[in-house]
Motif scaffolding. Structure first.
Motif, short mmCIF file in Angstrom:
data_model
loop_
_atom_site.label_atom_id
_atom_site.label_comp_id
_atom_site.label_asym_id
_atom_site.label_seq_id
_atom_site.Cartn_x
_atom_site.Cartn_y
_atom_site.Cartn_z
N UNK A 24 0.82 -1.22 0.00
CA UNK A 24 0.00 0.00 0.00
C UNK A 24 0.85 1.27 0.00
N UNK A 25 2.17 1.12 -0.06
CA UNK A 25 3.11 2.24 0.04
C UNK A 25 2.97 2.94 1.39
N UNK A 26 2.78 2.14 2.44
CA UNK A 26 2.72 2.65 3.80
C UNK A 26 3.94 2.17 4.59
N UNK A 27 4.14 2.76 5.75
CA UNK A 27 5.28 2.43 6.59
C UNK A 27 4.80 1.59 7.77
N UNK A 28 5.22 0.35 7.89
CA UNK A 28 4.82 -0.47 9.04
C UNK A 28 5.58 -0.07 10.30
N UNK A 29 4.82 0.13 11.39
CA UNK A 29 5.41 0.39 12.70
C UNK A 29 5.13 -0.85 13.55
N UNK A 30 6.19 -1.54 13.94
CA UNK A 30 6.08 -2.88 14.49
C UNK A 30 6.39 -2.88 15.99
N UNK A 31 5.50 -3.43 16.83
CA UNK A 31 5.82 -3.57 18.25
C UNK A 31 6.90 -4.64 18.42
N UNK A 32 8.15 -4.24 18.43
CA UNK A 32 9.25 -5.19 18.32
C UNK A 32 10.53 -4.59 18.92
N UNK A 33 10.53 -4.30 20.23
CA UNK A 33 11.67 -3.59 20.82
C UNK A 33 13.00 -4.34 20.73
N UNK A 34 12.96 -5.68 20.69
CA UNK A 34 14.21 -6.43 20.60
C UNK A 34 14.56 -6.85 19.18
N UNK A 35 13.78 -6.39 18.20
CA UNK A 35 14.01 -6.64 16.77
C UNK A 35 13.82 -8.10 16.37
N UNK A 36 13.21 -8.90 17.21
CA UNK A 36 13.09 -10.33 16.91
C UNK A 36 12.27 -10.59 15.65
N UNK A 37 11.24 -9.79 15.40
CA UNK A 37 10.45 -9.95 14.18
C UNK A 37 11.10 -9.24 13.00
N UNK A 38 11.53 -8.01 13.22
CA UNK A 38 12.06 -7.21 12.10
C UNK A 38 13.32 -7.81 11.49
N UNK A 39 14.14 -8.47 12.30
CA UNK A 39 15.37 -9.06 11.75
C UNK A 39 15.08 -10.27 10.86
N UNK A 40 13.89 -10.87 11.00
CA UNK A 40 13.53 -11.97 10.09
C UNK A 40 13.26 -11.44 8.69
N UNK A 41 13.13 -10.13 8.53
CA UNK A 41 13.01 -9.53 7.20
C UNK A 41 14.33 -9.56 6.45
#
Length: 272
Positions: free
Chosen positions: A78-95
């Motif tokens: 959608x050309x939006x910016x996801x803001x992820x509840x992920x303080x330890x980066x456990x989800x975002x690093x799987x990207x």
């Protein structure tokens, strides 16, 4: 297939939002990792407000809370910016991000490491380029603001706010006691010195100077005594500044983008 580089930004407060905005507009796939209850006070210009409101717009760009890889993907579609509840980066690093930018502005390293992405950039004090990250970006106002540091660290935090129209520490308001924060005035309101603008528990919080309320903490948060809860801009004629990315955030964002381009060039030329 979308071959755009993935950038994970740690934090989505007002300074981080400048970098998020810049990289998003330059075509990167940006995801921001946040804590569950962000404490940014410049809530009129911070993407982290999506953690509370579900979605938010800053200067025409939409950020949306996303809690899974699927929701992150939908945001990007959608050309939006996801803001992820992920303080330890456990989800975002799987990207498997190409770039990690630590923009939490915690004044210390919360666990960011060089091996988290091919390129790691950190904002402000608490990091050493060449040890914790590839580059550090100076965040202290002055001649060296936004300088790209490839060896060494940013200047230590002084705790002294920058001067705006002759006011420094006077324009920043701290909690008079610990307790639950309740705002009374709103971002962009004109306030006068001594005017009630909030409460912390039963303690009243009054404006320290005349000006525009540029920043105020989100309602309902528990704060310790001395915690930063509001910010007043003495320039009464510049209400739009309360809702747009600051000059400081834009300068830092430009240096983050420069560091990314510089690293690409050095890789192409085999320069390290």
């Amino acid at each position: 297939m979308d071959n755009r580089k993935i950038v994970v930004v740690r934090g989505a407060g007002d300074l981080a939002s400048g970098t998020i905005f810049c990289l998003h507009q330059c075509g990167f796939r940006v995801a921001a990792a946040e804590i569950e209850q962000p404490t940014a006070i410049r809530t009129g210009a911070a993407f982290c407000q999506a953690m509370y409101e579900g979605s938010v717009q800053v200067e025409g760009e939409t950020a949306r809370r996303a809690e899974s890889l699927e929701e992150i993907s939908v945001c990007w579609q959608r050309d939006e910016i996801p803001i992820v509840p992920d303080p330890d980066l456990s989800l975002c690093l799987t990207l498997q991000p190409d770039i990690l930018v630590d923009a939490a502005i915690a004044k210390r390293n919360l666990g960011t490491r060089m091996d988290m992405a091919p390129l790691v950039i950190a904002l402000g004090p608490g990091f050493t380029a060449g040890k914790d990250c590839c580059y550090v970006i100076e965040t202290m106002r002055g001649h060296n603001l936004a300088r790209i540091i490839s060896r060494g660290s940013a200047l230590a935090n002084t705790g002294v706010p920058g001067i705006i129209a002759g006011f420094g520490k006077e324009r920043v308001i701290h909690a008079p006691a610990e307790g639950i924060f309740t705002g009374i005035a709103a971002i962009g309101d004109t306030v006068r010195k001594g005017q009630l603008i909030a409460r912390v528990g039963d303690c009243p919080v009054t404006a320290s100077i005349d000006g525009l309320l540029r920043g105020i903490l989100h309602d309902g948060l528990f704060v310790p005594e001395g915690f930063k809860i509001a910010d007043i801009d003495p320039r009464l004629s510049e209400k739009q500044n309360c809702f747009t990315i600051s000059d400081k955030a834009r300068a830092i964002a430009g240096s983050v983008l420069t560091a990314i381009c510089m690293d690409d060039y050095r890789n192409q030329k085999g320069i390290r």
